[in-house]
Design a protein around this motif. Sequence first.
Motif, PDB file in Angstrom:
ATOM      1  N   GLY A  13       2.340   2.041  -3.450  1.00 45.46           N
ATOM      2  CA  GLY A  13       1.363   2.674  -3.954  1.00 45.46           C
ATOM      3  C   GLY A  13       1.167   4.004  -3.940  1.00 45.46           C
ATOM      4  N   GLN A  14       1.360   4.377  -2.581  1.00 42.34           N
ATOM      5  CA  GLN A  14       1.208   5.794  -2.384  1.00 42.34           C
ATOM      6  C   GLN A  14       2.184   6.403  -2.786  1.00 42.34           C
ATOM      7  N   ALA A  15       3.571   6.040  -2.943  1.00 45.04           N
ATOM      8  CA  ALA A  15       4.765   6.514  -3.269  1.00 45.04           C
ATOM      9  C   ALA A  15       4.650   6.895  -4.839  1.00 45.04           C
ATOM     10  N   LEU A  16       3.756   5.882  -5.498  1.00 45.70           N
ATOM     11  CA  LEU A  16       3.677   6.170  -6.753  1.00 45.70           C
ATOM     12  C   LEU A  16       2.319   7.196  -7.249  1.00 45.70           C
ATOM     13  N   ALA A  17       1.977   7.451  -6.330  1.00 49.14           N
ATOM     14  CA  ALA A  17       0.709   8.429  -6.534  1.00 49.14           C
ATOM     15  C   ALA A  17       0.792   9.601  -7.513  1.00 49.14           C
ATOM     16  N   PRO A  18       1.935  10.288  -7.087  1.00 50.77           N
ATOM     17  CA  PRO A  18       2.038  11.503  -8.186  1.00 50.77           C
ATOM     18  C   PRO A  18       2.106  11.441  -9.522  1.00 50.77           C
ATOM     19  N   LEU A  19       2.541   9.854  -9.985  1.00 46.95           N
ATOM     20  CA  LEU A  19       2.496   9.774 -11.549  1.00 46.95           C
ATOM     21  C   LEU A  19       0.988   9.896 -12.011  1.00 46.95           C
TER      22      LEU A  19
ATOM     23  N   GLY B 281      -3.169   1.663  -3.039  1.00 54.40           N
ATOM     24  CA  GLY B 281      -2.266   3.164  -2.247  1.00 54.40           C
ATOM     25  C   GLY B 281      -2.105   4.266  -3.261  1.00 54.40           C
ATOM     26  N   ALA B 282      -2.066   3.709  -4.552  1.00 57.87           N
ATOM     27  CA  ALA B 282      -1.767   4.858  -5.626  1.00 57.87           C
ATOM     28  C   ALA B 282      -3.348   5.596  -5.703  1.00 57.87           C
ATOM     29  N   GLY B 283      -4.183   5.195  -5.804  1.00 54.23           N
ATOM     30  CA  GLY B 283      -5.484   5.696  -5.904  1.00 54.23           C
ATOM     31  C   GLY B 283      -6.221   6.434  -4.421  1.00 54.23           C
ATOM     32  N   ALA B 284      -5.763   6.141  -3.441  1.00 53.58           N
ATOM     33  CA  ALA B 284      -6.169   6.784  -2.200  1.00 53.58           C
ATOM     34  C   ALA B 284      -5.875   8.547  -2.309  1.00 53.58           C
ATOM     35  N   GLU B 285      -6.815   9.046  -1.734  1.00 56.26           N
ATOM     36  CA  GLU B 285      -6.555  10.550  -1.579  1.00 56.26           C
ATOM     37  C   GLU B 285      -6.846  11.156  -0.200  1.00 56.26           C
ATOM     38  N   ASP B 286      -5.809  11.753   0.309  1.00 62.04           N
ATOM     39  CA  ASP B 286      -6.059  12.377   1.724  1.00 62.04           C
ATOM     40  C   ASP B 286      -6.577  11.102   2.544  1.00 62.04           C
ATOM     41  N   GLY B 287      -6.040  10.041   2.613  1.00 62.88           N
ATOM     42  CA  GLY B 287      -6.359   9.157   3.324  1.00 62.88           C
ATOM     43  C   GLY B 287      -7.678   8.280   2.991  1.00 62.88           C
ATOM     44  N   THR B 288      -8.371   8.751   2.058  1.00 65.19           N
ATOM     45  CA  THR B 288      -9.781   8.320   1.569  1.00 65.19           C
ATOM     46  C   THR B 288      -9.733   7.344   0.383  1.00 65.19           C
TER      47      THR B 288
ATOM     48  N   TYR C  84       0.819  -1.147   0.123  1.00 61.25           N
ATOM     49  CA  TYR C  84      -0.027  -0.136   0.064  1.00 61.25           C
ATOM     50  C   TYR C  84       0.775   1.393   0.025  1.00 61.25           C
ATOM     51  N   ALA C  85       1.844   1.305   0.661  1.00 56.84           N
ATOM     52  CA  ALA C  85       2.803   2.662   0.906  1.00 56.84           C
ATOM     53  C   ALA C  85       3.609   2.627  -0.564  1.00 56.84           C
TER      54      ALA C  85
END
Length: 268
Positions: free
Chosen positions: A150-156, A238-245, A147-148
């Motif tokens: 994915g969060q790191a990839l989210a800016p892409l 993780g990549a798709g979550a926004e502001d923890g939601t 999940y983390a």
Amino acid sequence: MRRLPSLFVSHGSPMMALEPSPARSFLAGLGADLPRPRAVLVVSAHHDAAFEGGRTTVTASPAPPTIHDFGGFPDAMFAMRYPAPGDPALAERVVALMAGHGLTVAADPERGLDHGAWVPLSLIYPAADIPVVQLSIASYAAPEWHYALGQALAPLRDEGVLIVGSGSITHNLRAYAAARPPIDAPAPAWVRDFTSWIADRLAAGAIDDVLGAIERAPHGRDNHPTPDHILPLFVAMGAGAEDGTLKAKRLHDSVTYAVLAMDAYAFG
């Protein structure tokens, strides 16, 4: 540039590239329903750091070869190629994003695209004209690590990159081998109960529940004797979550061979 969703797709059997099925038809129409990305980043269950000396890697070849990482299939499967270009600059961007989150990823200039990447992409983008980069999972690492990732990839998602987790919402090949059901055989209750639970928990945005699905969901271990094919789901989340939601949309659900559920989701 419009923010892209992240996706999770179930790639099922490699034979999906050749055999008609509801899942194949869904994937064949998916590309037309999405904004066209400048590149695709695939996280495949078949690119696993556990089998690569523990190193998490991202493909950095300008022309990644098609990997036929399977056996016992018709010659037509081994003749297939997916000649999408790579994107070494995107690979370096992935390395930098991971480093910024304390995650170590190495660029691999030689590795190609395994069937978890090229089979679904050959249906979504059959022209093979969009650059593709593939990032490995690490099946020895926890769901929260993925999940983390994915969060790191989210800016892409704001840079025109479509992030696709490719695994399987259920994946018990021993159950398949024991029964050898036909492609259109109905799912048993232990498969239906698991996929319904996942759908319910994702609709509720219950991130912790889904990350613990193998332990918490009905028949979790029956559907995932090993975690590899559910881990790409966690990266996409993780990549798709926004502001923890987490906002999830179930794009498709069907079953092939009774025990391989083919659910697909969009996040964000």
